[in-house]
Design a protein around this motif. Structure first.
Motif, short mmCIF file in Angstrom:
data_model
loop_
_atom_site.label_atom_id
_atom_site.label_comp_id
_atom_site.label_asym_id
_atom_site.label_seq_id
_atom_site.Cartn_x
_atom_site.Cartn_y
_atom_site.Cartn_z
N LEU A 1 0.69 -1.20 -0.11
CA LEU A 1 0.06 -0.04 -0.01
C LEU A 1 0.96 1.22 0.05
CD1 LEU A 1 -2.80 -0.88 2.59
CD2 LEU A 1 -2.91 -0.68 -0.05
N CYS A 2 2.03 1.24 0.67
CA CYS A 2 2.76 2.46 0.67
C CYS A 2 3.52 2.58 -0.55
CB CYS A 2 3.91 2.12 1.88
SG CYS A 2 3.23 2.42 3.56
N LEU A 3 3.64 1.51 -1.16
CA LEU A 3 4.62 1.76 -2.36
C LEU A 3 3.65 1.99 -3.36
CD1 LEU A 3 6.98 1.23 -4.01
CD2 LEU A 3 6.37 -1.16 -4.48
N ALA A 4 2.24 1.52 -3.38
CA ALA A 4 1.27 2.03 -4.50
C ALA A 4 1.04 3.65 -4.21
CB ALA A 4 -0.02 1.30 -4.24
N ALA A 5 0.97 4.12 -3.09
CA ALA A 5 0.68 5.52 -2.51
C ALA A 5 2.12 6.21 -3.27
CB ALA A 5 0.54 5.86 -1.20
N PHE A 6 3.21 5.84 -2.85
CA PHE A 6 4.69 6.42 -3.27
C PHE A 6 4.40 6.52 -4.89
CE2 PHE A 6 8.89 5.33 -5.03
CZ PHE A 6 9.34 6.65 -4.56
N LEU A 7 4.06 5.67 -5.71
CA LEU A 7 4.17 5.52 -7.12
C LEU A 7 3.05 6.50 -7.72
CD1 LEU A 7 4.51 1.86 -8.16
CD2 LEU A 7 6.06 3.61 -8.22
N SER A 8 1.95 6.56 -7.07
CA SER A 8 0.93 7.60 -7.49
C SER A 8 1.46 9.09 -7.18
CB SER A 8 -0.54 7.52 -6.79
OG SER A 8 -0.44 7.66 -5.42
N ALA A 9 2.29 9.40 -6.01
CA ALA A 9 2.67 10.57 -5.49
C ALA A 9 3.72 10.95 -6.51
CB ALA A 9 2.93 10.73 -4.05
N GLY B 1 4.22 9.99 -9.50
CA GLY B 1 3.56 10.32 -10.91
C GLY B 1 3.24 11.80 -11.06
N THR B 2 2.45 12.21 -9.85
CA THR B 2 1.93 13.51 -9.93
C THR B 2 3.48 14.57 -9.74
OG1 THR B 2 0.22 13.00 -8.33
CG2 THR B 2 0.89 15.22 -8.52
N GLY C 1 12.70 16.42 -10.33
CA GLY C 1 13.82 15.53 -10.82
C GLY C 1 13.73 14.39 -11.27
N ARG C 2 14.67 13.60 -11.60
CA ARG C 2 14.67 12.12 -12.39
C ARG C 2 14.08 11.41 -11.14
NH1 ARG C 2 18.91 8.66 -15.57
NH2 ARG C 2 17.70 6.86 -15.46
N TYR C 3 14.53 11.50 -10.11
CA TYR C 3 14.39 10.44 -8.95
C TYR C 3 13.39 11.14 -8.09
CZ TYR C 3 18.28 7.88 -10.78
OH TYR C 3 19.25 7.23 -11.31
N ALA C 4 12.44 10.35 -7.44
CA ALA C 4 11.70 10.28 -6.45
C ALA C 4 11.68 9.48 -5.36
CB ALA C 4 9.88 10.57 -6.98
N MET C 5 11.88 10.12 -4.04
CA MET C 5 11.76 9.23 -2.91
C MET C 5 10.75 9.35 -1.82
SD MET C 5 15.91 9.61 -2.14
CE MET C 5 17.04 9.08 -3.50
N GLN C 6 10.50 8.29 -1.42
CA GLN C 6 9.44 8.03 -0.33
C GLN C 6 9.94 7.34 0.79
OE1 GLN C 6 6.32 9.68 -0.54
NE2 GLN C 6 5.78 8.89 1.76
N LYS C 7 9.60 7.89 1.88
CA LYS C 7 10.05 7.25 3.25
C LYS C 7 9.16 5.96 3.46
CE LYS C 7 11.70 7.98 8.01
NZ LYS C 7 12.84 7.91 8.01
N ILE D 1 13.91 3.86 2.61
CA ILE D 1 13.44 4.79 1.48
C ILE D 1 13.23 4.21 0.28
CG2 ILE D 1 13.84 6.81 0.18
CD1 ILE D 1 15.49 7.99 2.58
N ALA D 2 12.10 4.29 -0.64
CA ALA D 2 11.96 3.66 -1.83
C ALA D 2 12.20 4.96 -2.52
CB ALA D 2 10.65 3.34 -2.16
N ARG D 3 13.15 4.78 -3.81
CA ARG D 3 13.57 5.51 -4.60
C ARG D 3 12.82 5.00 -6.22
NH1 ARG D 3 19.83 5.93 -6.73
NH2 ARG D 3 19.18 4.01 -7.62
N LEU D 4 12.47 6.03 -6.76
CA LEU D 4 11.68 5.90 -8.16
C LEU D 4 12.19 6.74 -9.12
CD1 LEU D 4 9.27 4.75 -9.82
CD2 LEU D 4 8.04 6.71 -9.44
N ASP D 5 12.69 5.90 -10.26
CA ASP D 5 13.36 6.58 -11.28
C ASP D 5 12.32 6.79 -12.27
OD1 ASP D 5 14.52 7.18 -13.66
OD2 ASP D 5 16.26 5.71 -13.52
N THR D 6 11.98 8.13 -12.35
CA THR D 6 10.74 8.78 -12.92
C THR D 6 10.76 8.57 -14.69
OG1 THR D 6 11.79 10.86 -13.20
CG2 THR D 6 10.07 10.31 -11.21
N GLU D 7 12.11 8.33 -15.14
CA GLU D 7 12.40 8.05 -16.43
C GLU D 7 12.06 6.56 -16.92
OE1 GLU D 7 15.73 9.80 -17.98
OE2 GLU D 7 15.48 11.74 -17.14
N THR D 8 12.71 5.78 -16.12
CA THR D 8 12.70 4.08 -16.47
C THR D 8 11.54 3.41 -15.63
OG1 THR D 8 14.08 3.41 -14.66
CG2 THR D 8 15.01 4.25 -16.89
N GLY D 9 11.00 4.00 -14.45
CA GLY D 9 9.93 3.30 -13.76
C GLY D 9 10.67 2.16 -12.61
N GLU D 10 11.98 2.30 -12.73
CA GLU D 10 12.64 1.19 -11.84
C GLU D 10 12.33 1.68 -10.49
OE1 GLU D 10 16.70 1.03 -13.11
OE2 GLU D 10 15.91 -0.28 -14.98
#
Length: 133
Positions: A6-14, A16-17, A24-30, A35-44
């Motif tokens: 659930l945290c990861l799903a919320a993180f991914l939606s946040a 995307g916004t 920047g290229r990376y978005a981070m969520q505690k 911390i989960a780090r999302l590469d906004t270009e590749t989705g990794e």
């Protein structure tokens, strides 16, 4: 586990916004474990944690598997190229002609050139003769 999903799903939606807003290229969520780090270009997604004052990130399990498969493929390709480079000369390489074959070819070409030059001389004689009208 359910809570992490659930945290990861919320993180991914946040994220995307945030990506849509020009972040920047990376978005981070505690998360609870780091911390989960999302590469906004590749989705990794990478899971990160602080270790001795530095952020240490590791790939998620499915990304790691894909990475290892790609690494294995590249390793096999490099080995194949190295084997090909160290292999003896290509056995299908055409051989050079013998001296006899060269002589035969030159003789044939000489006869063709003599015939051609004879034709040219005949045309020259025809042009030199006055034409009858």
């Amino acid at each position: 586990m359910k809570r992490e999903i659930l945290c990861l799903a919320a993180f991914l939606s946040a994220c995307g916004t945030a990506a849509a807003e020009g972040a920047g290229r990376y978005a981070m969520q505690k998360t609870e474990t780091g911390i989960a780090r999302l590469d906004t270009e590749t989705g990794e997604v990478s899971l990160c944690r602080e270790d001795d004052g530095q952020m240490v990130c590791r790939m998620a399990a499915d990304e790691r598997t894909a990475f290892e498969l790609e690494l294995d493929l590249l390793t096999k390709r490099v080995e194949a190229l190295e084997n090909a480079a160290s292999a003896p000369a290509n056995p299908l390489k055409p051989r050079l002609p013998t001296q006899e074959e060269i002589d035969q070819t030159m003789s044939l070409m000489e006869r063709m050139m003599r015939t051609f030059m004879g034709i040219v001389k005949d045309f020259g004689r025809e042009d030199a003769e006055p034409q009858k009208t």
